[in-house]
Motif scaffolding. Structure first.
Motif, PDB file in Angstrom:
ATOM      1  N   TYR A 184      47.422   5.270 -74.084  1.00  0.00           N
ATOM      2  CA  TYR A 184      47.389   5.583 -75.522  1.00  0.00           C
ATOM      3  C   TYR A 184      46.150   4.990 -76.157  1.00  0.00           C
ATOM      4  CZ  TYR A 184      48.269   2.299 -79.434  1.00  0.00           C
ATOM      5  OH  TYR A 184      48.140   1.410 -80.454  1.00  0.00           O
ATOM      6  N   GLY A 185      45.813   3.751 -75.766  1.00  0.00           N
ATOM      7  CA  GLY A 185      44.639   3.100 -76.339  1.00  0.00           C
ATOM      8  C   GLY A 185      43.351   3.806 -75.997  1.00  0.00           C
ATOM      9  N   ILE A 186      43.249   4.307 -74.789  1.00  0.00           N
ATOM     10  CA  ILE A 186      42.022   4.998 -74.380  1.00  0.00           C
ATOM     11  C   ILE A 186      41.842   6.294 -75.163  1.00  0.00           C
ATOM     12  CG2 ILE A 186      40.944   6.249 -72.457  1.00  0.00           C
ATOM     13  CD1 ILE A 186      42.012   3.990 -70.633  1.00  0.00           C
ATOM     14  N   TYR A 187      42.909   7.061 -75.320  1.00  0.00           N
ATOM     15  CA  TYR A 187      42.797   8.293 -76.118  1.00  0.00           C
ATOM     16  C   TYR A 187      42.407   7.967 -77.560  1.00  0.00           C
ATOM     17  CZ  TYR A 187      44.707  11.409 -72.505  1.00  0.00           C
ATOM     18  OH  TYR A 187      44.883  12.158 -71.361  1.00  0.00           O
ATOM     19  N   TRP A 188      43.003   6.915 -78.102  1.00  0.00           N
ATOM     20  CA  TRP A 188      42.686   6.511 -79.482  1.00  0.00           C
ATOM     21  C   TRP A 188      41.239   6.049 -79.591  1.00  0.00           C
ATOM     22  CZ3 TRP A 188      41.555   1.576 -81.530  1.00  0.00           C
ATOM     23  CH2 TRP A 188      41.594   1.495 -82.929  1.00  0.00           C
ATOM     24  N   LEU A 189      40.782   5.267 -78.627  1.00  0.00           N
ATOM     25  CA  LEU A 189      39.394   4.803 -78.642  1.00  0.00           C
ATOM     26  C   LEU A 189      38.407   5.959 -78.493  1.00  0.00           C
ATOM     27  CD1 LEU A 189      39.675   1.563 -76.486  1.00  0.00           C
ATOM     28  CD2 LEU A 189      38.997   1.681 -78.895  1.00  0.00           C
ATOM     29  N   LEU A 190      38.737   6.939 -77.658  1.00  0.00           N
ATOM     30  CA  LEU A 190      37.863   8.104 -77.519  1.00  0.00           C
ATOM     31  C   LEU A 190      37.749   8.863 -78.836  1.00  0.00           C
ATOM     32  CD1 LEU A 190      38.928   9.411 -73.990  1.00  0.00           C
ATOM     33  CD2 LEU A 190      36.645   8.611 -74.640  1.00  0.00           C
ATOM     34  N   ALA A 191      38.867   9.002 -79.540  1.00  0.00           N
ATOM     35  CA  ALA A 191      38.825   9.671 -80.849  1.00  0.00           C
ATOM     36  C   ALA A 191      37.894   8.923 -81.796  1.00  0.00           C
ATOM     37  CB  ALA A 191      40.234   9.770 -81.430  1.00  0.00           C
ATOM     38  N   ASN A 192      37.992   7.597 -81.806  1.00  0.00           N
ATOM     39  CA  ASN A 192      37.142   6.800 -82.688  1.00  0.00           C
ATOM     40  C   ASN A 192      35.691   6.760 -82.215  1.00  0.00           C
ATOM     41  OD1 ASN A 192      38.690   5.161 -84.958  1.00  0.00           O
ATOM     42  ND2 ASN A 192      40.072   5.345 -83.206  1.00  0.00           N
ATOM     43  N   HIS A 193      35.471   6.999 -80.936  1.00  0.00           N
ATOM     44  CA  HIS A 193      34.122   7.034 -80.391  1.00  0.00           C
ATOM     45  C   HIS A 193      33.382   8.300 -80.826  1.00  0.00           C
ATOM     46  CE1 HIS A 193      30.870   6.355 -77.574  1.00  0.00           C
ATOM     47  NE2 HIS A 193      31.105   7.502 -76.947  1.00  0.00           N
ATOM     48  N   TYR A 194      34.089   9.418 -80.858  1.00  0.00           N
ATOM     49  CA  TYR A 194      33.445  10.698 -81.153  1.00  0.00           C
ATOM     50  C   TYR A 194      33.552  11.129 -82.616  1.00  0.00           C
ATOM     51  CZ  TYR A 194      32.952  11.384 -76.123  1.00  0.00           C
ATOM     52  OH  TYR A 194      32.609  11.250 -74.788  1.00  0.00           O
ATOM     53  N   PHE A 195      34.414  10.466 -83.387  1.00  0.00           N
ATOM     54  CA  PHE A 195      34.635  10.887 -84.779  1.00  0.00           C
ATOM     55  C   PHE A 195      34.614   9.683 -85.713  1.00  0.00           C
ATOM     56  CE2 PHE A 195      36.650  14.021 -82.056  1.00  0.00           C
ATOM     57  CZ  PHE A 195      36.217  15.223 -82.599  1.00  0.00           C
ATOM     58  N   ASP A 196      34.362   9.972 -86.986  1.00  0.00           N
ATOM     59  CA  ASP A 196      34.382   8.933 -88.011  1.00  0.00           C
ATOM     60  C   ASP A 196      35.756   8.264 -88.054  1.00  0.00           C
ATOM     61  OD1 ASP A 196      33.213   7.765 -90.667  1.00  0.00           O
ATOM     62  OD2 ASP A 196      35.184   8.591 -91.198  1.00  0.00           O
ATOM     63  N   LYS A 197      35.776   6.940 -88.159  1.00  0.00           N
ATOM     64  CA  LYS A 197      37.032   6.189 -88.079  1.00  0.00           C
ATOM     65  C   LYS A 197      37.994   6.540 -89.212  1.00  0.00           C
ATOM     66  CE  LYS A 197      35.371   2.234 -85.394  1.00  0.00           C
ATOM     67  NZ  LYS A 197      34.185   2.981 -84.913  1.00  0.00           N
ATOM     68  N   ASP A 198      37.475   6.765 -90.406  1.00  0.00           N
ATOM     69  CA  ASP A 198      38.356   7.142 -91.510  1.00  0.00           C
ATOM     70  C   ASP A 198      38.981   8.508 -91.267  1.00  0.00           C
ATOM     71  OD1 ASP A 198      37.960   4.799 -92.927  1.00  0.00           O
ATOM     72  OD2 ASP A 198      36.278   5.605 -94.092  1.00  0.00           O
ATOM     73  N   ARG A 199      38.202   9.397 -90.728  1.00  0.00           N
ATOM     74  CA  ARG A 199      38.726  10.724 -90.400  1.00  0.00           C
ATOM     75  C   ARG A 199      39.824  10.624 -89.344  1.00  0.00           C
ATOM     76  NH1 ARG A 199      34.907  15.567 -87.976  1.00  0.00           N
ATOM     77  NH2 ARG A 199      36.479  17.239 -87.915  1.00  0.00           N
ATOM     78  N   VAL A 200      39.611   9.783 -88.349  1.00  0.00           N
ATOM     79  CA  VAL A 200      40.619   9.577 -87.303  1.00  0.00           C
ATOM     80  C   VAL A 200      41.892   8.995 -87.902  1.00  0.00           C
ATOM     81  CG1 VAL A 200      41.186   8.245 -85.223  1.00  0.00           C
ATOM     82  CG2 VAL A 200      38.930   9.316 -85.460  1.00  0.00           C
ATOM     83  N   ARG A 201      41.734   8.006 -88.753  1.00  0.00           N
ATOM     84  CA  ARG A 201      42.903   7.345 -89.345  1.00  0.00           C
ATOM     85  C   ARG A 201      43.755   8.309 -90.148  1.00  0.00           C
ATOM     86  NH1 ARG A 201      43.417   5.796 -94.235  1.00  0.00           N
ATOM     87  NH2 ARG A 201      41.156   5.891 -94.607  1.00  0.00           N
ATOM     88  N   VAL A 202      43.112   9.135 -90.965  1.00  0.00           N
ATOM     89  CA  VAL A 202      43.850  10.081 -91.806  1.00  0.00           C
ATOM     90  C   VAL A 202      44.569  11.121 -90.957  1.00  0.00           C
ATOM     91  CG1 VAL A 202      43.606  11.921 -93.516  1.00  0.00           C
ATOM     92  CG2 VAL A 202      42.393   9.760 -93.824  1.00  0.00           C
ATOM     93  N   ARG A 203      43.865  11.676 -89.979  1.00  0.00           N
ATOM     94  CA  ARG A 203      44.481  12.725 -89.149  1.00  0.00           C
ATOM     95  C   ARG A 203      45.583  12.155 -88.262  1.00  0.00           C
ATOM     96  NH1 ARG A 203      46.601  17.394 -89.153  1.00  0.00           N
ATOM     97  NH2 ARG A 203      46.227  18.701 -87.294  1.00  0.00           N
ATOM     98  N   LEU A 204      45.388  10.954 -87.735  1.00  0.00           N
ATOM     99  CA  LEU A 204      46.422  10.334 -86.917  1.00  0.00           C
ATOM    100  C   LEU A 204      47.679  10.091 -87.734  1.00  0.00           C
ATOM    101  CD1 LEU A 204      47.415   9.051 -84.308  1.00  0.00           C
ATOM    102  CD2 LEU A 204      46.273   6.928 -84.978  1.00  0.00           C
ATOM    103  N   ASP A 205      47.509   9.673 -88.964  1.00  0.00           N
ATOM    104  CA  ASP A 205      48.661   9.452 -89.834  1.00  0.00           C
ATOM    105  C   ASP A 205      49.430  10.752 -90.044  1.00  0.00           C
ATOM    106  OD1 ASP A 205      49.965   7.401 -91.711  1.00  0.00           O
ATOM    107  OD2 ASP A 205      49.616   9.085 -93.068  1.00  0.00           O
ATOM    108  N   GLU A 206      48.716  11.850 -90.258  1.00  0.00           N
ATOM    109  CA  GLU A 206      49.362  13.150 -90.448  1.00  0.00           C
ATOM    110  C   GLU A 206      50.135  13.571 -89.202  1.00  0.00           C
ATOM    111  OE1 GLU A 206      45.912  15.011 -93.446  1.00  0.00           O
ATOM    112  OE2 GLU A 206      46.018  15.615 -91.337  1.00  0.00           O
ATOM    113  N   LEU A 207      49.506  13.435 -88.055  1.00  0.00           N
ATOM    114  CA  LEU A 207      50.143  13.863 -86.809  1.00  0.00           C
ATOM    115  C   LEU A 207      51.313  12.958 -86.434  1.00  0.00           C
ATOM    116  CD1 LEU A 207      46.935  14.741 -84.761  1.00  0.00           C
ATOM    117  CD2 LEU A 207      48.609  16.355 -85.675  1.00  0.00           C
TER     118      LEU A 207
END
Length: 210
Positions: A168-191
């Protein structure tokens, strides 16, 4: 900071309990009761889950072959998921449980419906949904490790739950590696809200993600 260094730091900070912060709602006691009453089916479904998880990682490699960090990290995950698949299958053989097909619960299909079709949103959603599935797996394997009446099987689950947290951590880190952290946070919260809503009503057939 490189992705590999971030991953190593994350692994040092892995939670030792079944609580995962990205999950909105914890698993219900009804699921645990259902799972403990149907451990053979749960073990068989676990085999299918490990196989599917390996396939998910491999699909990322085929879809995004030029994403070097993703390829490196998910090659390792695919390999480990296949190793877990073999370990679960050894338990099935030991308990004389045939490796047969099972109808999947709606969980995975409903989550997949949330993936936006256009890139790069598709990559972001796919990474975050994979993170959520692995986080929920970690939580539920932890519950089985804690409450399974067979001490040896409980120990087996305990050994796997840490791997699920790392995945789970690796997938989350990859998302933050390729995308803006605020964008990741908002979309993760929605999902994460959707993920918990899917599990709000217990599926009638016992599954890891029912």
């Amino acid at each position: 900071m490189s992705l590999n260094k971030c991953t190593n730091i994350f692994l040092m900070l892995l939670p030792t309990t079944t609580k995962i912060n990205i999950i909105k709602e914890p698993t219900s006691s009804a699921w645990l009761t259902q799972a403990l009453a149907n451990l053979e089916t749960i073990l068989l479904d676990h085999s299918h889950c490990e196989r599917k998880a390996a396939g998910v990682a491999l699909n990322f490699l085929f879809r995004y072959p030029s994403y070097q960090d993703l390829v490196r990290q998910l090659t390792a995950i695919a390999r480990e998921e296949l190793e877990h698949f073999e370990l679960v299958n050894q338990w099935l053989e030991r308990l004389n449980i045939p490796l047969t097909a099972l109808k999947p619960p709606p969980y995975g299909a409903l989550l997949k419906e949330q993936v936006k079709p256009q890139e790069p949103e598709r990559l972001l959603d796919s990474l975050l949904i994979s993170a959520l599935i692995e986080a929920r797996s970690h939580e539920r394997l932890g519950l089985l490790a804690q409450f399974c009446p067979d001490p040896e099987l409980a120990s087996f689950y305990r050994g796997l739950m840490a791997c699920e947290a790392r995945h789970y951590g690796i997938y989350w880190l990859l998302a933050n590696h390729y995308f803006d952290k605020d964008r990741v946070r908002v979309r993760l919260d929605e999902l994460a809200v959707v993920e918990s809503q899917i599990l709000a009503h217990l599926h009638h057939e016992p599954r890891i993600h029912s």
